[in-house]
Write an enzyme that holds these catalytic residues in place. Structure first.
Site, PDB file in Angstrom:
ATOM      1  N   LYS A  91       0.861  -1.185   0.000  1.00  0.00           N
ATOM      2  CA  LYS A  91       0.000   0.000   0.000  1.00  0.00           C
ATOM      3  C   LYS A  91       0.891   1.226   0.000  1.00  0.00           C
ATOM      4  O   LYS A  91       1.903   1.264   0.707  1.00  0.00           O
ATOM      5  CB  LYS A  91      -0.894  -0.028   1.245  1.00  0.00           C
ATOM      6  CG  LYS A  91      -1.907   1.105   1.305  1.00  0.00           C
ATOM      7  CD  LYS A  91      -2.809   0.965   2.532  1.00  0.00           C
ATOM      8  CE  LYS A  91      -3.896   2.042   2.558  1.00  0.00           C
ATOM      9  NZ  LYS A  91      -4.798   1.886   3.724  1.00  0.00           N
ATOM     10  N   SER A 131      -9.709   1.819   2.560  1.00  0.00           N
ATOM     11  CA  SER A 131      -8.823   2.575   1.699  1.00  0.00           C
ATOM     12  C   SER A 131      -7.747   1.712   1.031  1.00  0.00           C
ATOM     13  O   SER A 131      -7.102   2.185   0.098  1.00  0.00           O
ATOM     14  CB  SER A 131      -8.140   3.682   2.514  1.00  0.00           C
ATOM     15  OG  SER A 131      -7.306   3.123   3.515  1.00  0.00           O
ATOM     16  N   SER A 147      -9.983  -0.367   6.819  1.00  0.00           N
ATOM     17  CA  SER A 147      -9.389  -0.271   5.485  1.00  0.00           C
ATOM     18  C   SER A 147      -8.687  -1.512   4.961  1.00  0.00           C
ATOM     19  O   SER A 147      -8.357  -1.567   3.788  1.00  0.00           O
ATOM     20  CB  SER A 147      -8.405   0.891   5.435  1.00  0.00           C
ATOM     21  OG  SER A 147      -9.109   2.075   5.229  1.00  0.00           O
TER      22      SER A 147
HETATM   23  N1  GLN Z   1     -13.310   4.223   5.984  1.00  0.00           N
HETATM   24  C1  GLN Z   1     -12.679   4.716   7.161  1.00  0.00           C
HETATM   25  C2  GLN Z   1     -12.287   6.155   6.975  1.00  0.00           C
HETATM   26  O1  GLN Z   1     -12.607   6.694   5.995  1.00  0.00           O
HETATM   27  C3  GLN Z   1     -11.522   3.855   7.512  1.00  0.00           C
HETATM   28  C4  GLN Z   1     -10.310   4.179   6.745  1.00  0.00           C
HETATM   29  C5  GLN Z   1      -9.130   3.370   7.217  1.00  0.00           C
HETATM   30  O2  GLN Z   1      -9.280   2.367   7.893  1.00  0.00           O
HETATM   31  N2  GLN Z   1      -7.954   3.849   6.905  1.00  0.00           N
HETATM   32  O3  GLN Z   1     -11.674   6.750   7.789  1.00  0.00           O
END
Ligand code: GLN
Length: 667
Positions: free
Chosen positions: A76, A151, A175
């Site tokens: 990532k 994400s 994410s």
């Molecule tokens: N969807 C969540 C957010 O927008 C989690 C994102 C994540 O885990 N990095 O913050």
């Protein structure tokens, strides 16, 4: 080879059946063939990856192989790497080259892994759909019109499509698990503190945790063995003895107590998701586990709590991007303050700006007590719910996400709807608990569903053991979309085309006729063949794609093979000349201006296209009327999809391309 598990790859490399250079090359080739469509990678540098692969082969030859020596992994783009730029999905860091490697990257390097590239992600990991990336959305391989989740969507898609054997991700509020669920792969968020955050671009430091994404639970265990470990450079990194996370693979489920939180099985979750999750739970019961009803009473508050705390921490973490130290800096500005403002307005996208504003607000004087402090208190209550629940059960099972993948664009303008996606993934990180997601079936639309397994702190081995048991008895985690299933490594040139081949119908006869027509038509367009040959990489016409297709008749479904060349002719011409992924009008004009596409070619192709589309449409209608399964693409896993809709969409795309071609030639 591309379908192999990490264990199988280890064995193949150790036995010398394949070299790291070959294995890495295979995946790079796959990325080249597929990623124009999916956008899972932000940075791929073939030379760097192959150089690392050569070094890995040399190490193995010297007898110095580590556990992952020679295995290519995608990372990532939130993990700092010296070898490849680190953008975090943001314009702010578009050209950022880190002077050091993240701890996780160092650990993988020590284990011998090769870096395959950096994967696309929501900007600064803020999002649940991968649409907030500065580098454009990632597409879901099960349906390119849908999001892959976020994400870590790029990592999940890379693994789901076999562009990478496994990948890293990070999970702040879901994410890793949510994109794993939406793309049909496995993902694990470890206990907070188990994996060092050093060199992982910070979003919300009290929640962020790196973890693996892979195709099987056993692979997750191998990867966690490498990733976990104390690191003095992260003050929240835990000092505990090294564990072997594979030690419970093969455990017995007899007598295991599985907690089912009522809050995770109520309204608001798709019935298709619940049906799959319930079936998975029934399987655990069939193995001698018993279920216990539990209460996670504060679940509904998890989303609001998270969306106060995470932005608060983000607003502080992201203050370092000021145009002074590193990253983007605005070109024109009046004074220092103006420079800060312009830099941050230009460098950050809308979602990141929204989080910074919310975070600054909830931390500001007068609101701190009302929001931030309250949220911290409720966070404790949520952790308390789990502590009580784990008094009664060993693991908690439920859905990973309330729905399967949704359409790109469907929720991006409605943050609340978007945030509600995270309802089941947010509680675990708020309590610092480990949680994983594995595939457990498909909904009526043929989209993958994720089963979430949560455990007490440091229960990773147990969770992985339970997941592995399930994967020994089921094959959901091995399923790939039809177009990928048929694609063998040496069919790479065809894969791209399968992707476009949605509305194919008819019998083998029709397929044969279409195929013959296509070959004949193509031979009337020499320029096209030349371009095509260039694209397939040095194969000489007419033995290029069509030759390859014919020679593979035994393996390629002819019903589809028939139409494949035609659809691909249009797409290939439009999309691939100059190897760009999108057929924008500008791109087409460029192609025409380059003189590589003659007017005759374009007219002939337009004719073929119109003719064939009419025939396919007609066949599709007959199929629908007769109740014939329209095609395996529109009936994934036995579930009929809306054939007409997908057909209409496909026709529209083709029409656009053909109009573009005509326009390009005329203009
Ligand atoms: N969807 C969540 C957010 O927008 C989690 C994102 C994540 O885990 N990095 O913050």
């Amino acid at each position: 080879m591309l379908d192999s598990t990490l264990g199988e790859l280890q064995a193949a490399l150790a036995a010398g059946r394949i070299s790291s250079v070959e294995l890495t090359g295979l995946h790079l080739e796959r990325i080249r063939a597929l990623d124009g469509k999916l956008n899972a990678f932000i940075t791929v540098d073939e030379d760097t990856s192959l150089a690392q692969a050569r070094a890995a082969d040399a190490r193995r030859a010297r007898g110095e192989a580590g556990p992952l020596t020679g295995i290519p992994l995608a990372h990532k783009d939130i993990f700092c790497t010296r070898a490849l730029r680190t953008t975090c999905g943001s314009r702010m860091l578009e050209h950022y080259r880190s002077p050091y490697d993240a701890h996780v990257i160092e650990q993988f390097e020590r284990a011998g892994a090769v870096q395959l590239g950096k994967t696309n992600m929501d900007e600064f990991a803020m999002g649940s759909s991968n649409e907030t990336s500065y580098f454009g959305p990632v597409r879901n391989p099960w349906d390119a019109a849908l999001v892959p989740g976020g994400s870590s969507g790029g990592s999940a898609v890379a693994v789901a499509t076999r562009m990478a054997p496994a990948a890293t991700g990070t999970d702040t509020g879901g994410s890793i698990r949510q994109p794993a669920a939406l793309t049909g792969v496995c993902g694990l968020k470890p206990t907070y503190g188990l994996v060092s955050r050093y060199g992982m671009v910070a979003f919300a430091s009290s929640l962020d945790q790196g973890g693996p994404i892979a195709r099987a639970a056993a692979d997750l265990a191998l990867l966690l063995n490498v990733m976990a470990g104390h690191d003095a450079r992260d003050s929240t990194s835990l000092e505990r003895p090294k564990e072997d996370y594979t030690r419970e693979l093969g455990l017995s489920l007899r007598g295991m107590r599985i907690g089912l939180p009522g809050e995770y099985f109520g309204e608001g979750t798709d019935p298709g998701v619940l049906a799959c999750v319930r079936a998975a739970i029934a399987w655990f019961e069939s193995q001698g586990a018993h279920t216990v009803p539990i209460e996670l009473a504060h679940t509904a508050l998890a989303v609001p709590v998270y969306y106060v705390l995470a932005p608060a921490e983000a607003s502080s973490n992201l203050s370092r991007f000021d145009g002074v130290r590193y990253g983007h800096r605005a070109k024109d500005y009046a004074d220092l303050l103006d420079m800060y403002c312009r830099t941050r307005a230009e460098g950050f996208g809308v979602e990141v700006q929204r989080r910074i504003l919310v975070g600054t607000y909830v931390l500001s004087h007068g609101y701190y007590d009302a929001y931030y402090l309250q949220a911290q208190k409720v966070r404790r209550l949520i952790a308390g719910d789990f502590a009580a629940a784990f008094g009664k059960c060993d693991l908690i099972l439920g859905p990973t996400a309330p729905s399967t993948a949704f359409a790109i664009g469907a929720k991006i303008d409605d943050p609340v709807q978007m945030y509600l996606n995270d309802i089941f993934t947010i509680p675990a990180p708020l309590a610092g608990l480990p949680a994983l997601s594995i595939p457990c079936g498909f909904d009526a639309k043929g989209l993958p569903v994720g089963l979430q397994i949560m455990g007490p702190h440091f229960a990773e081995a147990l969770m992985l053991g339970a997941a592995h048991g399930y994967q020994q008895a089921t094959d959901w985690h091995r399923r790939v979309h039809g177009w990928l299933q048929r694609a063998k490594p040496d069919d790479l040139m065809n894969i791209d085309i399968f992707f476009d081949l949605m509305p194919v119908a008819g019998d083998a006869q029709l397929g044969h006729r279409l195929h013959a027509d296509a070959v004949a038509a193509a031979s009337r367009t020499p320029t096209f063949l030349a371009l095509l040959a260039e694209w397939v990489g040095g194969l000489r016409p007419p033995l290029g794609m069509f030759g390859a297709l014919r020679s593979k008749e035994g393996r390629v479904d002819l019903k589809r093979g028939g139409l494949m060349p035609i659809v691909s002719i249009a797409r290939t011409l439009a999309l691939r000349v100059g190897s760009t992924a999108r057929a924008t009008p500008d791109r087409l004009r460029e192609v025409a201006a380059s003189g590589r596409l003659s007017e005759t070619d374009a007219t002939t192709l337009a004719g073929i296209h119109a003719d064939l589309m009419t025939r396919v449409l007609r066949q599709q209608l007959i199929d629908l009327e007769e109740g014939v399964r329209p095609s395996s693409r529109v009936a994934v896993n036995g579930q009929p999809r809306n054939a007409m809709r997908s057909l209409a969409r496909q026709l529209r795309t083709l029409d656009e391309i053909m109009n573009g071609l005509r326009g390009a030639v005329a203009g």
